[in-house]
Design an enzyme around this catalytic site. Structure first.
Site, PDB file in Angstrom:
ATOM      1  N   GLU A   1      53.972   2.159  22.542  1.00  0.00           N
ATOM      2  CA  GLU A   1      53.208   2.713  23.881  1.00  0.00           C
ATOM      3  C   GLU A   1      52.081   2.126  24.037  1.00  0.00           C
ATOM      4  O   GLU A   1      51.339   1.325  23.391  1.00  0.00           O
ATOM      5  CB  GLU A   1      53.030   4.159  23.162  1.00  0.00           C
ATOM      6  CG  GLU A   1      54.507   4.803  23.015  1.00  0.00           C
ATOM      7  CD  GLU A   1      55.347   5.206  24.108  1.00  0.00           C
ATOM      8  OE1 GLU A   1      55.204   4.679  25.257  1.00  0.00           O
ATOM      9  OE2 GLU A   1      56.376   5.998  24.067  1.00  0.00           O
TER      10      GLU A   1
ATOM     11  N   HIS B   1      55.942   0.171  28.127  1.00  0.00           N
ATOM     12  CA  HIS B   1      56.258   0.292  26.695  1.00  0.00           C
ATOM     13  C   HIS B   1      57.277  -0.853  26.468  1.00  0.00           C
ATOM     14  O   HIS B   1      58.318  -0.918  27.409  1.00  0.00           O
ATOM     15  CB  HIS B   1      56.416   1.541  26.006  1.00  0.00           C
ATOM     16  CG  HIS B   1      57.656   2.152  26.357  1.00  0.00           C
ATOM     17  ND1 HIS B   1      57.890   3.721  26.254  1.00  0.00           N
ATOM     18  CD2 HIS B   1      58.894   1.667  26.724  1.00  0.00           C
ATOM     19  CE1 HIS B   1      58.990   3.975  26.649  1.00  0.00           C
ATOM     20  NE2 HIS B   1      59.657   2.572  26.905  1.00  0.00           N
TER      21      HIS B   1
HETATM   22  P1  PGA Z   1      65.694   2.694  30.198  1.00  0.00           P
HETATM   23  O1  PGA Z   1      64.578   2.801  29.164  1.00  0.00           O
HETATM   24  O2  PGA Z   1      66.407   1.349  29.899  1.00  0.00           O
HETATM   25  O3  PGA Z   1      66.671   4.037  29.911  1.00  0.00           O
HETATM   26  O4  PGA Z   1      65.072   2.791  31.618  1.00  0.00           O
HETATM   27  C1  PGA Z   1      63.792   1.586  29.055  1.00  0.00           C
HETATM   28  C2  PGA Z   1      62.708   1.870  28.075  1.00  0.00           C
HETATM   29  O5  PGA Z   1      62.153   2.740  28.172  1.00  0.00           O
HETATM   30  O6  PGA Z   1      62.134   0.870  27.324  1.00  0.00           O
END
Ligand code: PGA
Length: 238
Positions: free
Chosen positions: A141, A136
Site C-alpha cells: 500500500e 498498490h
Molecule cells: P482488480 O484489483 O484487478 O480487482 O481491479 C487490482 C488490485 O487491487 O491490485
C-alpha cells in the site's frame, strides 16, 4: 517503463495472452508470479482456451501467487488462491506441486513467508500484476518501501472496500500477506495489466508523475524491463 496500449478490451485480452504464450514457449519452465482480482480474469480465460487448444502448456512452469487475504473463511470466493484456482488453475495443465501460495491459517506467518521465499529460490522470471486505484502493487500500500520483502501487511481503507467485489461471506479482509516491492522490483520482467476507465487516473500518475513513496506503482519507473499493458480506457488519460 514501457507502454503497450490496445485499441479495445478484446485486443488487450488477446495481446496479453499472446505475449504470455510467447514467454512460455521460449522458456517452458518460466517462474512466474500471478495476481488474483478482476483484472486478469478474461486474460486467464484466454490462456485456459489456449491450453485446451494445445497452443501452449504450463506443464513445466512454476507459478507463485502474488498475495493472499487474511480474515476470510477458507472457502470464501474472495481468497486470492480461490480466485486464481477458479479462473486459471483448474483449466490449465500446471502440476499442483508447481503452484505456490500462502498458508494464511498458519500460526507462524513469518515461517510461511520464509518457506515461500525458499521455494522461489531466486528472482521471478515474470511478475504479472494488477494495480489498485491507490497505486498498490500486490498488497504494498502507499508508504511501502522498495526494499520490503514478503510479509504480513495491513490493508488500506480503499483496498478493504474494493475487496467487497470478491468476497462471498460477510467479512471483509483487513490484512494480508504479500510479495514485497523487493520481489516485484527484482523480477526479471514485470507486467502491469490495467483495463477500464477506473484505472486511467492511477495509470496517468504512474507514468507521468515522479517516483513517490505514496504511489507504490511509481517505483516501477526504475525497473529495466517493466511493461504497462493497457486497454484504451486505462490509457485514456495519457
Ligand atoms: P482488480 O484489483 O484487478 O480487482 O481491479 C487490482 C488490485 O487491487 O491490485
Amino acid at each position: 517503463m514501457n507502454l503497450l496500449c490496445f485499441d479495445s478490451e478484446q485486443r488487450w485480452i488477446e495481446g496479453v495472452a499472446s505475449l504470455w504464450r510467447d514467454r512460455l514457449r521460449l522458456q517452458p519452465e518460466l517462474k512466474m508470479c500471478v495476481p488474483s482480482g478482476q483484472t486478469p480474469v478474461k486474460v486467464f480465460a484466454e490462456m485456459a482456451r489456449s491450453v485446451a487448444a494445445g497452443e501452449v502448456s504450463f506443464h513445466h512452469a512454476q507459478m507463485f501467487l502474488l498475495d493472499e487475504f487474511g480474515d476470510l473463511e477458507r472457502h470464501d470466493a474472495g481468497r486470492s488462491e480461490n480466485m486464481v484456482h477458479r479462473d486459471l488453475l483448474r483449466h490449465i495443465d500446471l502440476p499442483a506441486v508447481q503452484f505456490h501460495s500462502f498458508n494464511i491459517e498458519a500460526d507462524d506467518l513469518n515461517k510461511v513467508c520464509r518457506d515461500y521465499e525458499a521455494a522461489m529460490n531466486g528472482a521471478f522470471d515474470l511478475t504479472i500484476l494488477g494495480i489498485g486505484t491507490n497505486g498498490h502493487l500486490g498488497m504494498n500500500e502507499p508508504g511501502s518501501l522498495p526494499d520490503k520483502g514478503i510479509r504480513r501487511v495491513e490493508l488500506a481503507e480503499s483496498t478493504i472496500k474494493a475487496a467487497a467485489r470478491y468476497v462471498s461471506g460477510t467479512t471483509l479482509p483487513t490484512w494480508g500477506v504479500t510479495n514485497g516491492l523487493k520481489q516485484i522490483l527484482e523480477s526479471k520482467e514485470v507486467w502491469v495489466l490495467a483495463n477500464g476507465s477506473g484505472k486511467a487516473e492511477i495509470i496517468r500518475r504512474t507514468v507521468n508523475d515522479a517516483v513517490d513513496v505514496n504511489v507504490p506503482s511509481s517505483w516501477l519507473r526504475n525497473h529495466p524491463n517493466c511493461w504497462l499493458l493497457l486497454d484504451a480506457e486505462a490509457a485514456s488519460l495519457l
